[in-house]
Enzyme design. Structure first.
Site, PDB file in Angstrom:
ATOM      1  NE  ARG A  20      -1.425   5.053   2.076  1.00 35.02           N
ATOM      2  CZ  ARG A  20      -2.506   4.768   1.363  1.00 35.02           C
ATOM      3  NH1 ARG A  20      -3.682   4.937   1.881  1.00 35.02           N
ATOM      4  NH2 ARG A  20      -2.404   4.324   0.129  1.00 35.02           N
TER       5      ARG A  20
ATOM      6  CG  MET B 196      -1.932   1.014   1.283  1.00 33.64           C
ATOM      7  SD  MET B 196      -3.363   0.555   2.287  1.00 33.64           S
ATOM      8  CE  MET B 196      -2.758   0.780   3.934  1.00 33.64           C
ATOM      9  CB  CYS B 197       3.611   2.674  -0.057  1.00 31.76           C
ATOM     10  SG  CYS B 197       4.674   1.238  -0.237  1.00 31.76           S
ATOM     11  N   GLY B 198       2.589   4.806   2.003  1.00 27.79           N
ATOM     12  CA  GLY B 198       2.097   6.173   2.147  1.00 27.79           C
ATOM     13  C   GLY B 198       3.157   7.140   1.664  1.00 27.79           C
TER      14      GLY B 198
END
Lengths: 311, 282
Positions: A30, A1-3
């Site tokens: 995230r 997902m990563c932010g």
């Protein structure tokens, strides 16, 4: 997902270290695997800031010998900087294995960087007049405290909280990425690049080096290549939407600019706040709220949207 | 084989046939009497005149939702949440009548899975607002993120500002009203319901839609696969005018300039009859 997150103060400086820490900490959900910052300070005349590491965090668990090896590797790096004609103005130890050097140097920066990285375990995290790149395992507060980022004054910053999906949980695979030969460039990315290997081979044929197998590094190399060939940041961002396949939203910072691009499917989120003196953008509005508590107007950029702001 | 198309002949020859759906979706699940006053068994009885408000600044999403539940169980019919701070999943799963007001913005998945409440959000909302909403009214004063009203089943979902991409993806009923623009792939795989966009629509509008109707007041970048322009009649114009007027979004020049978009292809086994139970809920 990563932010991902970015902020830029227009015509002003601020404590961007604390601001980016607050933004990334609120995006912790995230991706808790690693956190990275690219902060742009006030450049010193004729000086480069080089951030590098000579081991991975996990190497420290391999036994006593590693501590001796780390010291030896660092001494070798110092030796090589002097050998290339550089002068170490200041040397700070962020962790046992990661350092921040201010170096006076007027030679071929790429050659210097390659000479340093030739030392076993050595990897340059960033080199530039204004850019400092910090990344390590853990959440934003942990990394920020470890590298004393709170109180870092500058104009703009980008950051990333990583959920490892395509490659390992280590510093090498953490964002932001930077690339030769154009210094002061950094990239954070949320998404997946599906023509990574085709593009990577093309970039490698053109002489670019990759330090990881993370698809996001391609965006940094791609942008550095475009800028080095005379394209503007905006052109580079626009062309990337045509040439790079996959789902992505990414943020690029250069010495005095911040830019973003969203792919043709608009599958990865981005929320944007823009005022006369501050632009803040992040995967979720909650990150913008972390630095702007009062009620604001924000919006989602659309598919194929490209934006660039000047510091 | 009277009344069977050439295409159907092929499938008949192969031993298959078109399923006769007429009547199946006419099955009545609730009696009309129950439909008038239907409430979920554990829905609290609330009084709209009993008002409560609380500050959500220092509460996490779970605590805010829990607080709303507690106030509803105490009979509060009007609840004001101050400083929601763009937190995620706020106001989800409310299955009874309620006036819920958020003085600020919501994060992702706000107001999902609701059946009945009237919600007003005085800020913006993030991705997937009002996903799977069954009934009620949700009004957002500012902008909204992508997948706005995904799989919407009923009720009115209104955004006064602009919304992101894939608005009304997989929607199965109800009405989405957008005061500004909408992004790419809006109405993607739409199956029922109506979407009204007062501003412009992004690319691939109504891509792979089975049914339902999209009305656009501004420009359409391009239409997706299976989406085609339709013809508006006076009944629809009157309906559009009434809906937009209701939410104070009716343009000065009226609705004559709106473009109607419908599905251009009848799916093989798709029954577009509105189920009776849907009408009762609505």
């Amino acid at each position: 997902m990563c932010g991902i997150a970015g902020l830029i103060h227009r015509g002003n400086t601020s404590d961007i270290g604390s601001e980016m820490t607050a933004m990334l900490q609120s995006l912790r959900h995230r991706g808790p695997d690693s956190t990275g910052f690219a902060v742009y300070g006030v450049p010193g005349p004729g000086e480069y800031v080089i951030r590098f590491k000579v081991a991975e965090q996990e190497d420290l668990a391999t036994g006593f010998k590693i501590h001796h090896e780390i010291r030896a590797r660092r001494a070798l790096v110092d030796e090589r900087i002097l050998e290339m004609g550089g002068e170490i103005v200041a040397a700070e130890e962020a962790t046992e294995y990661a350092y921040r050097y201010r170096v006076r140097f007027d030679g071929d920066l790429k050659r210097l960087a390659e000479f340093i990285e030739d030392v076993e375990g050595a990897e340059i995290l960033s080199v530039g007049n204004a850019l400092e790149l910090i990344k390590d395992l853990g959440d934003a507060t942990v990394v920020s405290n470890q590298y004393s980022l709170n109180g870092f004054t500058g104009t703009h910053a980008i950051g990333h909280t990583r959920m490892a999906t395509e490659s390992d949980v280590d510093i090498r695979s953490a964002h932001p990425y930077w690339a030769y030969p154009y210094n002061d460039i950094s990239v954070v990315h949320n998404g997946q690049i599906t023509n990574y290997w085709i593009m990577r081979r093309e970039m490698e044929r053109r002489g670019h080096r990759f330090v990881s197998s993370c698809d996001s590094e391609l965006l940094a190399v791609y942008t550095a290549d475009k800028l080095d060939n005379g394209h503007s940041l905006e052109d580079s961002l626009r062309q990337s939407i045509e040439e790079i396949d996959g789902v992505f939203t990414y943020v690029v910072a250069t010495k005095d600019r911040l830019g973003m691009a969203k792919d043709t499917m608009a599958a990865k989120p981005m929320v944007l706040y823009e005022s006369d003196d501050l632009v803040a953008l992040a995967s979720e509005e909650v990150a913008i709220r972390a630095i702007i508590p009062h009620e604001i107007d924000t919006y989602d950029p659309y598919d194929e949207e490209v934006r660039v702001w000047q510091a | 084989m009277a009344g069977v198309s050439d295409r159907e002949h092929v499938s008949h020859d192969m031993g298959m046939h078109t399923e006769q759906l007429a009547g199946r979706t006419q099955q009545t699940f609730f009696s009309p009497e129950e439909g008038e006053s239907f409430v979920y068994p554990d829905a609290p009885g609330v009084d709209f005149n009993k008002r409560a408000e609380f500050d959500a600044q220092d509460l996490d999403s779970n605590a805010i939702n829990q607080k709303i539940r507690e106030l509803m169980n105490d009979g509060h019919g009007t609840i004001v949440v101050k400083n929601p701070g763009a937190k995620h999943s706020l106001g989800v799963g409310i299955l009874n009548r309620l006036n819920l007001i958020f003085e600020g913005s919501l994060g992702y998945f706000g107001i999902g899975l609701i059946d009945g409440p009237n919600v007003r959000i005085q800020g913006r909302v993030g991705w997937s607002c009002a996903e799977n909403m069954m009934a009620g009214t949700v009004i957002i004063e500012k902008n909204a993120g992508s997948t706005f009203g995904a799989a919407l089943r009923g009720g009115d979902l209104v955004c006064r500002g602009s919304v992101g991409s894939r608005t009304g993806i997989d929607m199965k009923g109800g009405t989405i009203i957008v005061g500004g623009d909408t992004g790419a792939f809006s109405g993607f795989m739409m199956q029922r319901g109506r979407m009204i966009v007062c501003g412009n629509a992004g690319k691939n509008l109504g891509d792979s839609m089975y049914d339902g109707t999209i009305y656009v007041g501004g420009e359409i970048k391009d239409l997706g696969v299976d989406a085609v322009p339709g013809e508006m009649d006076d009944v629809e114009r009157a309906w559009l005018t009434r809906k937009l007027k209701m939410y104070d979004l009716l343009p000065d020049k009226g609705v004559d300039h709106f473009t109607k978009i419908v599905a251009g292809k009848q799916l093989w086994n798709y029954d577009n009859l509105e189920p009776t139970e849907k009408k009762i809920v609505l």
